[in-house]
Design a protein around this motif. Sequence first.
Motif, PDB file in Angstrom:
ATOM      1  N   ARG A   1     -13.286  15.024  21.346  1.00 15.38           N
ATOM      2  CA  ARG A   1     -13.802  15.092  22.713  1.00 15.38           C
ATOM      3  C   ARG A   1     -15.299  15.325  22.701  1.00 15.38           C
ATOM      4  NH1 ARG A   1     -10.143  19.397  25.545  1.00 15.38           N
ATOM      5  NH2 ARG A   1     -11.504  19.097  27.330  1.00 15.38           N
ATOM      6  N   PHE A   2     -15.742  16.132  21.744  1.00 15.28           N
ATOM      7  CA  PHE A   2     -17.182  16.405  21.638  1.00 15.28           C
ATOM      8  C   PHE A   2     -17.948  15.136  21.276  1.00 15.28           C
ATOM      9  CE2 PHE A   2     -20.745  17.522  18.811  1.00 15.28           C
ATOM     10  CZ  PHE A   2     -21.535  18.219  19.702  1.00 15.28           C
TER      11      PHE A   2
ATOM     12  N   ILE B   1     -18.989  12.813  23.908  1.00 17.54           N
ATOM     13  CA  ILE B   1     -20.176  13.170  24.694  1.00 17.54           C
ATOM     14  C   ILE B   1     -21.429  13.008  23.844  1.00 17.54           C
ATOM     15  CG2 ILE B   1     -21.247  14.953  26.107  1.00 17.54           C
ATOM     16  CD1 ILE B   1     -18.433  16.244  26.260  1.00 17.54           C
ATOM     17  N   ILE B   2     -21.391  13.549  22.645  1.00 14.89           N
ATOM     18  CA  ILE B   2     -22.532  13.473  21.737  1.00 14.89           C
ATOM     19  C   ILE B   2     -22.141  12.535  20.592  1.00 14.89           C
ATOM     20  CG2 ILE B   2     -24.105  14.806  20.278  1.00 14.89           C
ATOM     21  CD1 ILE B   2     -24.170  15.883  23.068  1.00 14.89           C
TER      22      ILE B   2
ATOM     23  N   SER C   1     -17.102  22.164  28.328  1.00 21.53           N
ATOM     24  CA  SER C   1     -18.525  21.887  28.149  1.00 21.53           C
ATOM     25  C   SER C   1     -18.785  21.509  26.695  1.00 21.53           C
ATOM     26  CB  SER C   1     -19.344  23.112  28.516  1.00 21.53           C
ATOM     27  OG  SER C   1     -19.381  23.990  27.428  1.00 21.53           O
ATOM     28  N   PRO C   2     -19.806  20.659  26.496  1.00 23.24           N
ATOM     29  CA  PRO C   2     -20.122  20.255  25.132  1.00 23.24           C
ATOM     30  C   PRO C   2     -20.418  21.464  24.254  1.00 23.24           C
ATOM     31  CG  PRO C   2     -21.557  19.160  26.726  1.00 23.24           C
ATOM     32  CD  PRO C   2     -20.651  20.040  27.492  1.00 23.24           C
ATOM     33  N   LYS C   3     -20.906  22.541  24.867  1.00 17.86           N
ATOM     34  CA  LYS C   3     -21.238  23.739  24.110  1.00 17.86           C
ATOM     35  C   LYS C   3     -20.003  24.292  23.401  1.00 17.86           C
ATOM     36  CE  LYS C   3     -23.227  27.935  25.246  1.00 17.86           C
ATOM     37  NZ  LYS C   3     -23.746  28.883  26.221  1.00 17.86           N
TER      38      LYS C   3
ATOM     39  N   LEU D   1     -17.134  22.679  22.987  1.00 18.66           N
ATOM     40  CA  LEU D   1     -16.551  21.669  22.103  1.00 18.66           C
ATOM     41  C   LEU D   1     -17.342  21.579  20.803  1.00 18.66           C
ATOM     42  CD1 LEU D   1     -15.717  18.904  24.699  1.00 18.66           C
ATOM     43  CD2 LEU D   1     -14.171  20.523  23.617  1.00 18.66           C
ATOM     44  N   ALA D   2     -18.668  21.827  20.889  1.00 20.45           N
ATOM     45  CA  ALA D   2     -19.503  21.750  19.694  1.00 20.45           C
ATOM     46  C   ALA D   2     -19.011  22.729  18.641  1.00 20.45           C
ATOM     47  CB  ALA D   2     -20.954  22.055  20.052  1.00 20.45           C
TER      48      ALA D   2
END
Lengths: 460, 429, 275
Positions: free
Chosen positions: A193-194, A197-198, A424-426, A428-429
């Motif tokens: 999922r991350f 986004i990135i 949030s990507p945070k 997921l990161a």
Amino acid sequence: MNLFVYFIVFVLLSIGAYWYGRRYSLGLVSRDRRRLHSLPQYYGYYVALWSVVPAFLMLLLWLFLDQDLIVHLVSAGLPESIKSLSPDELGLYLNDVVNLAKGNITSSEGDAIMQQAAAHYRHLLQISHMALGIAVTGSVVAGAAFSLHRIRPDFRSRPRVERMVKWLLVLSSSIAILTTVGIVLSVLFEAIRFFKIIPLTDFLFGLQWSPQMAIREDQVGASGAFGVVPLFAGTLLIALIAMLVAVPVGLMSAIYLVEFSGSRMRAWAKPLLEILAGIPTVVYGFFAALVVAPVLRSAGESVGLQVSSESALAAGLVMGIMIIPFVSSLSDDVINAVPQAMRDGSYALGATRAETIYRVIVPAALPGIVGGVLLAVSRAIGETMIVVMAAGLTANLTVNPLDSVTTITVQIVTLLVGDQEFDSPKTLAAFALGLVLFIATLLLNVLALHVVRKYREEYE
Amino acid sequence: MSKLQKAAIKRRDIREAVEQSLRARKRRSWRFRLVGLVAVLTGLLLLAIMFTSIASKGYSAFERTEVLLDIDLEEAVIDPEKTRSEEVLMRADYTGLIKTSLRKLFPQVKKRKQKRALYRLVSTGAGDQLRDRVLQDPSIIGSRVSVWLIADDDLDQYYKHGDSQSRLKDYQLQWVAQLNADQRLRTAFNSTFFTAGDSREPELAGIRGALTGSFFVILITLGLSLPLGVSAAIYLEEFAPRNRWTDLIEVNINNLAAVPSIVFGLLGLAVFINFMGLPRSAPLVGGLVLTLMTLPTIIIASRAALKSVPPSIREAALGMGASKTQMVFQHVLPLAMPGMLTGTIIGMAQALGETAPLLMIGMVAFIADVPTGPLDSATVLPVQIYLWADSPERAFMERTSAAILVLLAFLVLMNLLAIWLRRKFERRW
Amino acid sequence: MTEATIPDASERDEQTVGKPQLEKKVSMSCRNVDVFYGEKQAIFDVSLDIGKHEVLAMIGPSGCGKSTFLRCLNRMNDTIDICRVLGSLRLDDEDIYDPKMDVELLRARVGMVFQKPNPFPKSIYENVAYGARIHGLTRDKTELDEIVENSLARAGLWEEVKDRLDDVGTGLSGGQQQRLCIARAIAINPEVILMDEPCSALDPIATATVEELIDELRQRYTIVIVTHSMQQAARVSQRTAYFHMGKLIEVDKTDRIFTNPGHELTEAYITGRFG
């Protein structure tokens, strides 16, 4: 849900079933044990297993599924206006319904629809609890009845009980596999999922790491940067410092304790050194942050060096201390495994101890030592508490050990501790970093275990 | 062949060469030995430094400073209606009484700011201390009592360690000197440290909450990992056929033993909390995570214990007509049990000191209450250490060290137990 | 076989039968040697001379102390903490247990070959060059090559390995490994070579090769060989010593020992009544 009550009920139930089954079997043969195929206790075990195990499995399954099922039913009963909300908003709404039903504080005022839904939820939960009670009781009764029905004097209960026991054993040993699968799936899913986004390449080759996502769109650095290179660099820098401490000290002390010291010194020095391995990492973290770092800082000041109070050096040094016993006990093993015949052969040619060690024993033990060092590196990379407490948070791309650097594990902790929204990507990161960490240590471990095993085979 | 025989070095030359080089070689060997000895001593020295630095920082937290105040327990303040009901007594303004007493003791203090500084010498928890005293014996209401009250952490630090880095102001220091001259200051055993939960005030903070949390976590870990680990070991060692599946399990266990603990935390967060919906911060989840983490250790130790039971025992049991299961459970398992328990204790010690995975599942919140069950929000001792280590107050540093000492004491006890078990049941076949 | 047919060691004369002492060309001489492992005595009052360029075989039932005695001759027993050696052992009239004696030098002069071939996990070349390297015999590469070739040739291994000197020594066959160990020992040209059952791990053909080699080596070295095989002792040695329960019972010319033993214990052993 009171776990301990369930637990005790199940223990009592199984004792009762055992006792009844045993008595029942003896009753069938009017207490003449010799006419039974198996010992009477096996009939007891048989009944107990049949009555408790299926019921217990059902209970577990129920507990994990009922929440989702009920929420699903509740959402199905909601009016169209709410069902047409986006999945995220619907999730939040349902969350509020559940909280309202449980009497918790909710984020929004409950309107009539929500109140109704909450009542619906409570109602369903009640039904579910009742159904669970009935189902579990039914399962116990059915299991007991079924097993009692099958008991005859010539019923081969022992092999059957043994087969069931064996399956339970198989089940326990599969937990290791389930754990690995669980780890892989949990980090993989979130990581994927991350990466939606990135992009993966930005992640792997980006030189900038600043996961602080802006709250408002117009804030500086709104996008956040997720380049993992500075984290790798920091992790490796600290691991390198740790290895520079741990490998010489650990290896040399293993050599000394195996080859030079008498058995009496070995008997007390080895366990003392191994105490270092038993100290919790949080204690090392405390030592690094509140003892070593200030000392380094003032030492640096006195010679005119600028030492960061969260320097890589402090974390690395203390991590090195932590890994000393790890290196020394692994080296101890491999050095001990070098056959005495090698030493004899060297001594018989007139070699001194030191010559024997560095010309024969260390080369012979080298694969094993390398394997041990690889395992130690994997340890250093995955170590968390020391770096969380003593290393920094800002991702500097530097090789200066006096600077502050951050590591993969530090970032995982920072991203996940405290308030978090799960999408949030945070957040997921952190899982993407976890995936990287898992893969890196896995590769190191597999390689190290392979090398060590090869080495062992050579001398067995 | 004859040409080659001539080429052999003369013995006299060899002897000369050896004798010449031998001194240097022996010196080199001696130096090598010295380096080894230095390495061992370095390791031991580092251990000693760590222990002494923590112990020297921490021992003083087991004592607290107390201030002797004479307090008029005025009925008009505590219980004006003379109900003596518990509710009224609970709510009374004991802090006010303490302030009055302080004002009486230091009549020269007039400014509001200075008055506040004066009140700050006594802990905010002193009111509760007084309340408990009154609730215990309501008959003292109306009389004047002399009570030793908990001092504030700044005063505590100053009284125990002297004035370096003290946060006390100069005028506060004068009052302290006066209190000291009147013999109104003393240190006593810090019972709060063991009976209280966490607090923002260092002098009121204790480890009981964390200890209880640790207890629940370890209980769950033990209850799950011992049966699971032993059964898995029995299967792998005694029953499993040698095939791909067993190989896979073996490789898995060895790898899991080396997976960083924080990854188990990620697993716990994703599976137990987000997927199964178990509550955050709960010892139950902590126990589950630590179970998965310690299982490999226990399985490996248990297998070693099973391996050390000699085949003759198995053959004897099978020879008497026991089934394989009977052989394992009635003969092999009892003999292997001490070894398995030793491995389990070592696994539990590891679990007791573990921090990182528990941060992931939210056991890191500030929780002042002592948990009462495995589903309450809780923290554990190592996490408490982590939290306190982050606090800026000097008094918290002392308490962190003391908490570390308590944690280490538990670990030492567990390891001694393991050693004792091993010694007691060690058998040489 | 009944108890009565086995003579008891304690009943024998205290004197060793045969000729333990030689008049001339003595390489090593041992007088009244006692060896203790902690409290337990393993060797009792052994006196024995070893002549130059002879092969002396030591035989006896297992546990009789022959290996222990052998390991005293180059002080390999030093590595065992609890081992004590009393009495006089001399090599060319130097006391080998003299505190001033360098054990490294002694072992350079008294080489040893072990029961199981124990080549180092290094190349064949490095195995043979090991002694020369540690003792600093030469810094010259060609000289070292010469020593290696020469030693391998004398161990009868050169033709077999000359094309693969860089291969690992442990990759050779058992017999080749043992000859490699012999080559390693003779590379530093010792005076005496001790062999501790050198053929017990080898097949008969490899054994024959090694035995031939021992016979050749006699021209340059004094050889003391411990063996459990009486046939081997008869084939390779000039003199034979018979040990029994830590005592030297008899030592004499090999043919005499095997045809006309002077002691009933020796006779009992060589006729196979115990072993």
